[in-house]
Design a protein around this motif. Structure first.
Motif, mmCIF file in Angstrom:
data_model
loop_
_atom_site.group_PDB
_atom_site.id
_atom_site.type_symbol
_atom_site.label_atom_id
_atom_site.label_comp_id
_atom_site.label_asym_id
_atom_site.label_seq_id
_atom_site.Cartn_x
_atom_site.Cartn_y
_atom_site.Cartn_z
ATOM 1 N N PHE A 119 16.824 47.371 76.960
ATOM 2 C CA PHE A 119 15.856 48.218 77.660
ATOM 3 C C PHE A 119 15.876 49.630 77.077
ATOM 4 O O PHE A 119 14.852 50.313 77.048
ATOM 5 N N THR A 120 17.036 50.074 76.617
ATOM 6 C CA THR A 120 17.135 51.400 76.014
ATOM 7 C C THR A 120 16.303 51.474 74.741
ATOM 8 O O THR A 120 15.631 52.478 74.468
ATOM 9 N N TYR A 121 16.345 50.394 73.966
ATOM 10 C CA TYR A 121 15.552 50.352 72.729
ATOM 11 C C TYR A 121 14.061 50.435 73.040
ATOM 12 O O TYR A 121 13.308 51.160 72.382
ATOM 13 N N THR A 122 13.615 49.696 74.069
ATOM 14 C CA THR A 122 12.209 49.762 74.469
ATOM 15 C C THR A 122 11.845 51.153 74.946
ATOM 16 O O THR A 122 10.766 51.672 74.631
ATOM 17 N N ALA A 123 12.745 51.781 75.715
ATOM 18 C CA ALA A 123 12.480 53.125 76.233
ATOM 19 C C ALA A 123 12.288 54.130 75.102
ATOM 20 O O ALA A 123 11.371 54.965 75.140
ATOM 21 N N LYS A 124 13.120 54.046 74.074
ATOM 22 C CA LYS A 124 12.988 54.961 72.938
ATOM 23 C C LYS A 124 11.692 54.691 72.171
ATOM 24 O O LYS A 124 11.036 55.620 71.695
ATOM 25 N N THR A 125 11.334 53.423 72.066
ATOM 26 C CA THR A 125 10.115 53.060 71.341
ATOM 27 C C THR A 125 8.866 53.575 72.051
ATOM 28 O O THR A 125 7.916 54.028 71.406
ATOM 29 N N PHE A 126 8.872 53.537 73.379
ATOM 30 C CA PHE A 126 7.682 53.888 74.153
ATOM 31 C C PHE A 126 7.750 55.277 74.769
ATOM 32 O O PHE A 126 6.888 55.640 75.567
ATOM 33 N N GLY A 127 8.764 56.057 74.421
ATOM 34 C CA GLY A 127 8.818 57.440 74.859
ATOM 35 C C GLY A 127 9.031 57.625 76.341
ATOM 36 O O GLY A 127 8.353 58.443 76.970
ATOM 37 N N THR A 128 9.956 56.867 76.910
ATOM 38 C CA THR A 128 10.249 57.020 78.330
ATOM 39 C C THR A 128 11.745 56.795 78.542
ATOM 40 O O THR A 128 12.523 56.833 77.588
ATOM 41 N N ALA A 130 15.147 54.514 80.144
ATOM 42 C CA ALA A 130 15.564 53.137 80.386
ATOM 43 C C ALA A 130 15.354 52.717 81.840
ATOM 44 O O ALA A 130 14.903 51.593 82.089
ATOM 45 N N PRO A 131 15.662 53.561 82.840
ATOM 46 C CA PRO A 131 15.397 53.159 84.229
ATOM 47 C C PRO A 131 13.922 52.839 84.490
ATOM 48 O O PRO A 131 13.608 51.935 85.261
ATOM 49 N N LYS A 132 13.012 53.576 83.838
ATOM 50 C CA LYS A 132 11.584 53.301 83.993
ATOM 51 C C LYS A 132 11.255 51.902 83.467
ATOM 52 O O LYS A 132 10.532 51.126 84.112
#
Length: 407
Positions: A119-128, A130-132
């Motif tokens: 989820f952290t990787y997705t958060a960095k990719t999408f600019g938000t 990890a909790p989101k």
């Protein structure tokens, strides 16, 4: 650059959008838009009106373009109805009320969170944050959190190490026909398996498993005379383990060179002799000549492989009798390692014979699912929350054959 091209570039060409302005600052693209004016139905009295009360700007983040973050400034109209009610215009799924991210962004982030390592990787990719992403994942994967109402006629079960808050090991239930996971149980305890099968296993007639007495007893107590099939890999390895134990025992008397050589040729010992080339056969003959027990163990292994291949090639040809002949061979040779191995075979004899009656059914595909699960766990440094881990496994296998694109 034509205005319509920018709208197409960000994937909003079907939203009746008018481009007002755009700019690029520090690798961030700002796009100012509004919808084409049209009549809307009042949510209170259903009267259609296009009388504008005022405008409000709704700023939200959209999908990246050429690795540039895109912020959309949506000039939103508020309409006034003759009944006194004021309301926002409908934006055709562009962005939900009070949201700071577009609908397409939510869809893309969800699919990415399912297939991405963490989820952290997705958060960095999408600019938000990890909790989101985790909140988005939890809210949109509820379908995977609901256990199936009933299980199919044939199921396969196996354990894997999950290390979640529900226990160290979890249990996977899969469908051999579709080769997909059906559900993940929070632990591998007999009571958990029995309760689950009693609730949802009314149609189950056949169960494929490894040689776990816990699984066997739980399935037999929960279901009405199920046909249990032992996976061929899991019972065959007892013969290979016995051969290897003989090798380890006798090589203590060998020279240091021969001991090291014995470790290197372990795979050759397991391989069927007719598949060895001339050089490999020479190596095996030389090594087997070092001790008679090793020669005897190799002979038993070859006899087992011949029995296995002969019965696997036929639908059913005196499997039980030929298996008893193999028992007798082992008894005659009197190697303790193999006598212990056939003790396991005797306890699971019916289930082993079922593996030859139904040769197309095995747990091999479940091992593949478990390997994929281990990768999911390892790349995300583990999952503490079992429900989220379960949804991640099931959702990832659900979408793996789909070519998903958003925007």
């Amino acid at each position: 650059m034509p205005d319509h091209f920018i709208i197409q570039l960000i994937g909003l060409e079907n939203k009746n959008i008018q481009l007002l302005d755009y700019s690029i600052e520090n690798h961030i693209c700002h796009i100012h838009i509004q919808l084409k004016r049209k009549k809307h139905a009042c949510p209170s009295c259903k009267t259609r009106t296009d009388r504008i009360k005022d405008y409000r700007t709704h700023t939200f983040q959209h999908l990246k373009v050429a690795e540039k973050r895109v912020y959309v400034h949506y000039r939103k109209r508020r309409y006034a109805c003759s009944c006194g009610k004021s309301f926002d215009e409908k934006n055709q799924g562009l962005v939900a009320r009070y949201q700071r991210f577009s609908t397409l962004w939510h869809q893309a982030a969800l699919f990415h969170s399912i297939s991405a390592p963490s989820f952290t990787y997705t958060a960095k990719t999408f600019g938000t944050t990890a909790p989101k992403i985790m909140r988005l994942f939890d809210a949109r994967t509820e379908a995977f959190s609901t256990p199936p109402v009933s299980l199919p006629k044939v199921i396969a079960i196996d354990e894997f190490k999950g290390d979640t808050d529900k226990g160290k090991f979890q249990l996977i239930i899969a469908d051999p026909m579709t080769r997909r996971p059906i559900d993940i149980l929070e632990n591998r305890r007999a009571k958990t398996i029995q309760r689950y099968l009693r609730e949802r296993g009314h149609q189950v007639e056949m169960v494929i498993m490894d040689l776990s007495s816990t699984f066997k007893n739980a399935v037999q107590q929960a279901l009405d005379k199920p046909v249990i099939i032992a996976d061929s890999f899991h019972f065959s390895r007892y013969i290979y383990w016995a051969l290897n134990k003989v090798r380890v025992r006798v090589q203590q008397r060998f020279s240091e060179k021969d001991r090291k050589h014995g470790k290197r040729i372990q795979k050759l010992l397991f391989k069927r002799s007719h598949k060895l080339d001339t050089a490999q056969k020479s190596i095996i003959r030389r090594y087997l000549s070092l001790h008679p027990d090793l020669q005897t163990a190799y002979t038993i292994k070859e006899a087992y492989q011949a029995w296995f291949d002969a019965n696997k090639a036929q639908e059913r040809h005196d499997v039980r009798q030929s298996l008893h002949d193999f028992y007798q061979l082992v008894q005659d040779k009197q190697l303790p390692e193999f006598i212990k191995a056939i003790g396991t075979f005797r306890r699971w004899e019916t289930e082993i014979i079922n593996a030859f009656i139904y040769p197309h059914l095995s747990n091999g595909f479940v091992e593949g699912i478990n390997n994929r699960t281990k990768v999911i766990k390892r790349t995300s440094y583990g999952y503490q929350n079992f429900s989220r881990f379960r949804a991640k496994i099931l959702a990832q296998h659900f979408i793996k054959d789909f070519d998903i694109s958003v925007g």
